[in-house]
Design a protein around this motif. Structure first.
Motif, PDB file in Angstrom:
ATOM      1  N   GLU A   1      15.540  30.820 -76.447  1.00  0.00           N
ATOM      2  CA  GLU A   1      15.308  31.887 -76.004  1.00  0.00           C
ATOM      3  C   GLU A   1      13.168  31.661 -76.452  1.00  0.00           C
ATOM      4  OE1 GLU A   1      15.239  35.741 -73.923  1.00  0.00           O
ATOM      5  OE2 GLU A   1      15.494  36.027 -75.756  1.00  0.00           O
ATOM      6  N   GLU A   2      13.238  31.583 -77.678  1.00  0.00           N
ATOM      7  CA  GLU A   2      12.382  32.212 -78.691  1.00  0.00           C
ATOM      8  C   GLU A   2      11.461  30.831 -78.212  1.00  0.00           C
ATOM      9  OE1 GLU A   2      14.537  32.447 -82.474  1.00  0.00           O
ATOM     10  OE2 GLU A   2      15.226  34.274 -82.198  1.00  0.00           O
ATOM     11  N   LYS A   3      12.410  29.287 -78.499  1.00  0.00           N
ATOM     12  CA  LYS A   3      11.303  28.145 -77.864  1.00  0.00           C
ATOM     13  C   LYS A   3      10.894  28.468 -76.559  1.00  0.00           C
ATOM     14  CE  LYS A   3      12.792  26.372 -82.545  1.00  0.00           C
ATOM     15  NZ  LYS A   3      12.298  25.824 -82.954  1.00  0.00           N
ATOM     16  N   GLY A   4      11.076  29.456 -76.163  1.00  0.00           N
ATOM     17  CA  GLY A   4      10.440  29.155 -74.749  1.00  0.00           C
ATOM     18  C   GLY A   4      11.020  28.076 -73.735  1.00  0.00           C
ATOM     19  N   LEU A   5      12.429  28.231 -74.258  1.00  0.00           N
ATOM     20  CA  LEU A   5      13.043  26.670 -73.030  1.00  0.00           C
ATOM     21  C   LEU A   5      13.643  27.822 -71.956  1.00  0.00           C
ATOM     22  CD1 LEU A   5      14.875  24.920 -76.161  1.00  0.00           C
ATOM     23  CD2 LEU A   5      13.170  23.897 -74.853  1.00  0.00           C
ATOM     24  N   LEU A   6      14.364  28.926 -71.990  1.00  0.00           N
ATOM     25  CA  LEU A   6      14.595  30.024 -71.121  1.00  0.00           C
ATOM     26  C   LEU A   6      13.548  30.154 -70.330  1.00  0.00           C
ATOM     27  CD1 LEU A   6      17.781  31.201 -72.895  1.00  0.00           C
ATOM     28  CD2 LEU A   6      17.419  29.359 -71.981  1.00  0.00           C
ATOM     29  N   PRO A   7      14.217  30.188 -68.995  1.00  0.00           N
ATOM     30  CA  PRO A   7      13.399  31.189 -67.536  1.00  0.00           C
ATOM     31  C   PRO A   7      12.136  32.212 -68.419  1.00  0.00           C
ATOM     32  CG  PRO A   7      14.999  30.627 -66.815  1.00  0.00           C
ATOM     33  CD  PRO A   7      15.517  30.229 -67.922  1.00  0.00           C
ATOM     34  N   LYS A   8      11.299  32.766 -68.214  1.00  0.00           N
ATOM     35  CA  LYS A   8      10.704  34.059 -68.530  1.00  0.00           C
ATOM     36  C   LYS A   8      11.197  35.392 -67.655  1.00  0.00           C
ATOM     37  CE  LYS A   8       7.667  32.109 -70.825  1.00  0.00           C
ATOM     38  NZ  LYS A   8       7.620  31.430 -72.454  1.00  0.00           N
ATOM     39  N   LYS A   9      11.825  36.669 -68.468  1.00  0.00           N
ATOM     40  CA  LYS A   9      11.948  37.512 -68.109  1.00  0.00           C
ATOM     41  C   LYS A   9      10.896  38.904 -68.885  1.00  0.00           C
ATOM     42  CE  LYS A   9      15.244  35.706 -65.863  1.00  0.00           C
ATOM     43  NZ  LYS A   9      14.963  36.103 -64.543  1.00  0.00           N
ATOM     44  N   GLU A  10      10.560  39.576 -67.564  1.00  0.00           N
ATOM     45  CA  GLU A  10       9.298  40.519 -68.720  1.00  0.00           C
ATOM     46  C   GLU A  10      10.330  41.952 -68.702  1.00  0.00           C
ATOM     47  OE1 GLU A  10       6.430  39.776 -69.387  1.00  0.00           O
ATOM     48  OE2 GLU A  10       6.896  37.534 -68.350  1.00  0.00           O
ATOM     49  N   SER A  11      11.439  42.177 -68.461  1.00  0.00           N
ATOM     50  CA  SER A  11      11.607  43.442 -68.200  1.00  0.00           C
ATOM     51  C   SER A  11      12.766  43.290 -69.821  1.00  0.00           C
ATOM     52  CB  SER A  11      12.616  43.931 -67.408  1.00  0.00           C
ATOM     53  OG  SER A  11      14.356  42.687 -67.596  1.00  0.00           O
ATOM     54  N   ALA A  12      13.256  44.766 -70.391  1.00  0.00           N
ATOM     55  CA  ALA A  12      13.717  44.665 -71.461  1.00  0.00           C
ATOM     56  C   ALA A  12      14.812  44.135 -71.267  1.00  0.00           C
ATOM     57  CB  ALA A  12      13.588  46.217 -72.113  1.00  0.00           C
ATOM     58  N   LYS A  13      15.975  44.686 -70.304  1.00  0.00           N
ATOM     59  CA  LYS A  13      16.786  44.476 -69.809  1.00  0.00           C
ATOM     60  C   LYS A  13      17.191  42.801 -69.400  1.00  0.00           C
ATOM     61  CE  LYS A  13      21.340  46.077 -67.670  1.00  0.00           C
ATOM     62  NZ  LYS A  13      21.899  47.262 -66.450  1.00  0.00           N
ATOM     63  N   LYS A  14      16.668  41.975 -70.273  1.00  0.00           N
ATOM     64  CA  LYS A  14      17.097  40.503 -69.700  1.00  0.00           C
ATOM     65  C   LYS A  14      18.487  39.939 -68.883  1.00  0.00           C
ATOM     66  CE  LYS A  14      14.018  39.484 -73.278  1.00  0.00           C
ATOM     67  NZ  LYS A  14      13.662  38.133 -74.386  1.00  0.00           N
ATOM     68  N   GLN A  15      18.521  39.408 -67.840  1.00  0.00           N
ATOM     69  CA  GLN A  15      19.354  39.564 -67.023  1.00  0.00           C
ATOM     70  C   GLN A  15      18.576  37.645 -66.101  1.00  0.00           C
ATOM     71  OE1 GLN A  15      20.807  42.346 -64.628  1.00  0.00           O
ATOM     72  NE2 GLN A  15      22.631  42.735 -66.084  1.00  0.00           N
ATOM     73  N   TYR A  16      19.903  37.856 -66.289  1.00  0.00           N
ATOM     74  CA  TYR A  16      19.746  35.750 -65.362  1.00  0.00           C
ATOM     75  C   TYR A  16      20.016  35.515 -64.210  1.00  0.00           C
ATOM     76  CZ  TYR A  16      17.190  34.411 -70.067  1.00  0.00           C
ATOM     77  OH  TYR A  16      16.866  35.189 -71.285  1.00  0.00           O
ATOM     78  N   SER A  17      19.650  34.851 -62.907  1.00  0.00           N
ATOM     79  CA  SER A  17      20.455  34.524 -61.725  1.00  0.00           C
ATOM     80  C   SER A  17      20.685  33.387 -62.236  1.00  0.00           C
ATOM     81  CB  SER A  17      19.097  34.207 -61.000  1.00  0.00           C
ATOM     82  OG  SER A  17      18.223  33.253 -61.494  1.00  0.00           O
ATOM     83  N   ILE A  18      21.260  33.105 -60.587  1.00  0.00           N
ATOM     84  CA  ILE A  18      22.372  31.438 -60.538  1.00  0.00           C
ATOM     85  C   ILE A  18      21.269  30.608 -60.843  1.00  0.00           C
ATOM     86  CG2 ILE A  18      23.660  30.495 -59.125  1.00  0.00           C
ATOM     87  CD1 ILE A  18      25.135  33.077 -60.270  1.00  0.00           C
ATOM     88  N   ASN A  19      20.663  30.637 -60.106  1.00  0.00           N
ATOM     89  CA  ASN A  19      19.536  29.656 -60.839  1.00  0.00           C
ATOM     90  C   ASN A  19      19.018  28.999 -61.861  1.00  0.00           C
ATOM     91  OD1 ASN A  19      19.592  28.902 -57.598  1.00  0.00           O
ATOM     92  ND2 ASN A  19      17.752  30.309 -56.911  1.00  0.00           N
ATOM     93  N   ASP A  20      18.461  30.090 -62.761  1.00  0.00           N
ATOM     94  CA  ASP A  20      18.386  30.957 -64.446  1.00  0.00           C
ATOM     95  C   ASP A  20      19.588  29.959 -64.497  1.00  0.00           C
ATOM     96  OD1 ASP A  20      16.161  31.781 -63.700  1.00  0.00           O
ATOM     97  OD2 ASP A  20      16.674  34.050 -63.756  1.00  0.00           O
ATOM     98  N   ILE A  21      20.606  30.448 -64.371  1.00  0.00           N
ATOM     99  CA  ILE A  21      22.097  30.162 -65.085  1.00  0.00           C
ATOM    100  C   ILE A  21      21.860  28.249 -65.354  1.00  0.00           C
ATOM    101  CG2 ILE A  21      24.339  29.962 -65.532  1.00  0.00           C
ATOM    102  CD1 ILE A  21      23.924  32.584 -64.676  1.00  0.00           C
TER     103      ILE A  21
END
Length: 111
Positions: free
Chosen positions: A31-51
């Protein structure tokens, strides 16, 4: 039975780490390296497609031993050069391949 929407954010990073048999810290480094999908909210959750993309990233780092810059390049090509149907088809093929890899084949990588 209702159909699932694969774009709804539902899982935190800790749950994804458990699904991938990875360390949460490893995914946070991605995430720090920018390799994960960007999430703007403080409560970072990911979708099936993100996973699926997170699993692909973890596969590239831990199995194929590609560094962060290489992964960024691959993900950039993936997003810019594939339409949604080809992305989904590719990720389904990759998911099948990754299912055949045992957790012993995967080494934790800390960038």
């Amino acid at each position: 039975m209702a159909l699932l929407d694969n774009n709804i954010d539902i899982l935190p990073l800790s749950s994804i780490a458990e699904l991938l048999s990875a360390k949460v810290r490893t995914l946070k480094i991605y995430e720090e390296k920018g390799l994960l999908p960007k999430k703007e909210s403080a409560k970072k959750q990911y979708s099936i497609n993100d996973i699926k993309l997170i699993a692909f990233t973890h596969y590239l780092a831990s199995v194929k031993k590609i560094n962060a810059n290489g992964i960024l390049y691959i993900l950039d090509m993936f997003h810019k050069n594939m339409d949604d149907s080809h992305k989904n088809e590719f990720l389904e093929i990759l998911e099948t391949k990754m299912a055949s890899i045992s957790s012993q084949d995967v080494e934790e990588i800390d960038f």
